[in-house]
Design a protein around this motif. Sequence first.
Motif, PDB file in Angstrom:
ATOM      1  N   ASN A 161       0.831  -1.210   0.000  1.00  0.00           N
ATOM      2  CA  ASN A 161       0.000   0.000   0.000  1.00  0.00           C
ATOM      3  C   ASN A 161       0.865   1.259   0.000  1.00  0.00           C
ATOM      4  OD1 ASN A 161      -2.443   1.239  -0.290  1.00  0.00           O
ATOM      5  ND2 ASN A 161      -2.825   1.370   1.907  1.00  0.00           N
ATOM      6  N   SER A 162       1.937   1.207  -0.785  1.00  0.00           N
ATOM      7  CA  SER A 162       2.815   2.356  -0.988  1.00  0.00           C
ATOM      8  C   SER A 162       3.164   2.378  -2.467  1.00  0.00           C
ATOM      9  CB  SER A 162       4.082   2.228  -0.145  1.00  0.00           C
ATOM     10  OG  SER A 162       4.821   1.112  -0.589  1.00  0.00           O
ATOM     11  N   CYS A 163       3.665   3.482  -2.942  1.00  0.00           N
ATOM     12  CA  CYS A 163       3.976   3.543  -4.372  1.00  0.00           C
ATOM     13  C   CYS A 163       5.171   4.461  -4.606  1.00  0.00           C
ATOM     14  CB  CYS A 163       2.768   4.033  -5.165  1.00  0.00           C
ATOM     15  SG  CYS A 163       3.038   4.008  -6.947  1.00  0.00           S
ATOM     16  N   ALA A 164       6.308   3.865  -4.881  1.00  0.00           N
ATOM     17  CA  ALA A 164       7.522   4.645  -5.133  1.00  0.00           C
ATOM     18  C   ALA A 164       7.355   5.512  -6.375  1.00  0.00           C
ATOM     19  CB  ALA A 164       8.720   3.716  -5.284  1.00  0.00           C
ATOM     20  N   MET A 165       6.699   4.987  -7.406  1.00  0.00           N
ATOM     21  CA  MET A 165       6.507   5.783  -8.609  1.00  0.00           C
ATOM     22  C   MET A 165       5.621   6.994  -8.318  1.00  0.00           C
ATOM     23  SD  MET A 165       5.132   4.669 -12.409  1.00  0.00           S
ATOM     24  CE  MET A 165       6.393   3.413 -12.610  1.00  0.00           C
ATOM     25  N   GLY A 166       4.595   6.806  -7.493  1.00  0.00           N
ATOM     26  CA  GLY A 166       3.735   7.921  -7.104  1.00  0.00           C
ATOM     27  C   GLY A 166       4.503   8.983  -6.338  1.00  0.00           C
ATOM     28  N   VAL A 167       5.394   8.548  -5.467  1.00  0.00           N
ATOM     29  CA  VAL A 167       6.223   9.493  -4.704  1.00  0.00           C
ATOM     30  C   VAL A 167       7.105  10.287  -5.658  1.00  0.00           C
ATOM     31  CG1 VAL A 167       8.111   9.665  -3.023  1.00  0.00           C
ATOM     32  CG2 VAL A 167       6.173   8.161  -2.562  1.00  0.00           C
ATOM     33  N   LEU A 168       7.716   9.600  -6.618  1.00  0.00           N
ATOM     34  CA  LEU A 168       8.573  10.294  -7.588  1.00  0.00           C
ATOM     35  C   LEU A 168       7.762  11.261  -8.443  1.00  0.00           C
ATOM     36  CD1 LEU A 168      10.884   7.357  -8.741  1.00  0.00           C
ATOM     37  CD2 LEU A 168      11.506   9.303  -7.304  1.00  0.00           C
ATOM     38  N   LEU A 169       6.608  10.832  -8.926  1.00  0.00           N
ATOM     39  CA  LEU A 169       5.768  11.705  -9.750  1.00  0.00           C
ATOM     40  C   LEU A 169       5.264  12.914  -8.966  1.00  0.00           C
ATOM     41  CD1 LEU A 169       3.689   9.083 -11.769  1.00  0.00           C
ATOM     42  CD2 LEU A 169       5.454  10.610 -12.664  1.00  0.00           C
ATOM     43  N   SER A 170       5.035  12.739  -7.672  1.00  0.00           N
ATOM     44  CA  SER A 170       4.527  13.855  -6.854  1.00  0.00           C
ATOM     45  C   SER A 170       5.549  14.981  -6.730  1.00  0.00           C
ATOM     46  CB  SER A 170       4.119  13.372  -5.465  1.00  0.00           C
ATOM     47  OG  SER A 170       5.252  13.038  -4.690  1.00  0.00           O
ATOM     48  N   LYS A 171       6.801  14.694  -7.032  1.00  0.00           N
ATOM     49  CA  LYS A 171       7.850  15.712  -6.939  1.00  0.00           C
ATOM     50  C   LYS A 171       7.957  16.575  -8.208  1.00  0.00           C
ATOM     51  CE  LYS A 171      10.412  13.178  -3.477  1.00  0.00           C
ATOM     52  NZ  LYS A 171       9.662  13.780  -2.424  1.00  0.00           N
ATOM     53  N   LEU A 172       7.253  16.196  -9.262  1.00  0.00           N
ATOM     54  CA  LEU A 172       7.261  16.994 -10.484  1.00  0.00           C
ATOM     55  C   LEU A 172       6.553  18.325 -10.236  1.00  0.00           C
ATOM     56  CD1 LEU A 172       6.338  14.272 -13.129  1.00  0.00           C
ATOM     57  CD2 LEU A 172       8.582  15.291 -12.726  1.00  0.00           C
ATOM     58  N   PRO A 173       6.999  19.401 -10.872  1.00  0.00           N
ATOM     59  CA  PRO A 173       6.362  20.716 -10.660  1.00  0.00           C
ATOM     60  C   PRO A 173       4.854  20.695 -10.901  1.00  0.00           C
ATOM     61  CG  PRO A 173       8.383  20.957 -11.926  1.00  0.00           C
ATOM     62  CD  PRO A 173       8.139  19.480 -11.781  1.00  0.00           C
ATOM     63  N   TYR A 174       4.420  19.934 -11.889  1.00  0.00           N
ATOM     64  CA  TYR A 174       2.994  19.826 -12.204  1.00  0.00           C
ATOM     65  C   TYR A 174       2.185  19.360 -10.994  1.00  0.00           C
ATOM     66  CZ  TYR A 174      -1.223  17.723 -14.186  1.00  0.00           C
ATOM     67  OH  TYR A 174      -2.520  17.374 -14.439  1.00  0.00           O
ATOM     68  N   ASN A 175       2.761  18.478 -10.195  1.00  0.00           N
ATOM     69  CA  ASN A 175       2.047  17.891  -9.072  1.00  0.00           C
ATOM     70  C   ASN A 175       2.260  18.616  -7.751  1.00  0.00           C
ATOM     71  OD1 ASN A 175       0.782  15.721 -10.386  1.00  0.00           O
ATOM     72  ND2 ASN A 175       2.746  14.683 -10.523  1.00  0.00           N
ATOM     73  N   ARG A 176       3.269  19.443  -7.678  1.00  0.00           N
ATOM     74  CA  ARG A 176       3.563  20.092  -6.402  1.00  0.00           C
ATOM     75  C   ARG A 176       2.595  21.208  -6.082  1.00  0.00           C
ATOM     76  NH1 ARG A 176       9.793  20.147  -7.054  1.00  0.00           N
ATOM     77  NH2 ARG A 176       9.158  21.754  -8.472  1.00  0.00           N
ATOM     78  N   GLY A 177       2.326  22.053  -7.033  1.00  0.00           N
ATOM     79  CA  GLY A 177       1.473  23.203  -6.746  1.00  0.00           C
ATOM     80  C   GLY A 177       2.184  24.131  -5.781  1.00  0.00           C
ATOM     81  N   PRO A 178       1.474  25.110  -5.240  1.00  0.00           N
ATOM     82  CA  PRO A 178       2.111  26.027  -4.297  1.00  0.00           C
ATOM     83  C   PRO A 178       2.436  25.300  -2.997  1.00  0.00           C
ATOM     84  CG  PRO A 178      -0.232  26.426  -4.390  1.00  0.00           C
ATOM     85  CD  PRO A 178       0.075  25.400  -5.442  1.00  0.00           C
ATOM     86  N   ARG A 179       3.549  25.627  -2.411  1.00  0.00           N
ATOM     87  CA  ARG A 179       3.960  24.994  -1.154  1.00  0.00           C
ATOM     88  C   ARG A 179       3.074  25.466  -0.006  1.00  0.00           C
ATOM     89  NH1 ARG A 179       9.499  23.324   1.264  1.00  0.00           N
ATOM     90  NH2 ARG A 179       8.819  23.149   3.391  1.00  0.00           N
ATOM     91  N   THR A 180       2.723  24.547   0.872  1.00  0.00           N
ATOM     92  CA  THR A 180       1.901  24.893   2.023  1.00  0.00           C
ATOM     93  C   THR A 180       2.759  25.612   3.051  1.00  0.00           C
ATOM     94  OG1 THR A 180       0.466  22.999   1.664  1.00  0.00           O
ATOM     95  CG2 THR A 180       0.457  23.957   3.863  1.00  0.00           C
TER      96      THR A 180
END
Length: 193
Positions: A161-180
């Motif tokens: 129930n984890s996903c290394a590819m999802g973690v890597l993709l979440s670091k792309l600018p498209y997925n980051r959005g503005p920082r909280t």
Amino acid sequence: MSAKRTVQSISPAVLRGLTEEGRAPRLLDVRTPAEFRTAHISGAYNVPLHTLREHRAELLSHLDEEVVLVCRSGQRAKEAEQALAEAGLPNLRVLEGGMNAWETAGAPVNRGPERWDMERQVRLVAGSIVLTTGLVGILVPGVHLVGTAVGAGLTYAALSNSCAMGVLLSKLPYNRGPRTDISTVIAGLRATA
């Protein structure tokens, strides 16, 4: 060996009822800023899971009432619940089924720019790798093993129930959005206390 805690949950119907009655609990949405911008429950504060873990002590003193944790499906919210419970915060619940269930129930959401959710992005990237290496493997022996490795990674992701590819993709600018900004979140929590 300690006993496993039971995570308390709240259904979308009950949360919607409380919201409509003006008795909404604090809502902490632990998804990424990009996911939050795409669709979120009105009044929710975006505190991504990694930010929540890092700043839970600061958040603790501003979360003295009932808190409902929200994510896409409920998994990250359960992790956030565990982190806040370990820090000593009572009155925590997780939205059953997360935003998926909330939207399926027809509950209102604030919408922003559409983005593909992380699961869809993982399917696209993994499928593209498998397809490409399968086709190239016809001409170049051994390339198909890359696709096999991706398949093994997806199998592990499902089992753990984890996903290394999802973690890597979440670091792309498209997925980051503005920082909280945690100080902005805390100021908002203070203002509505």
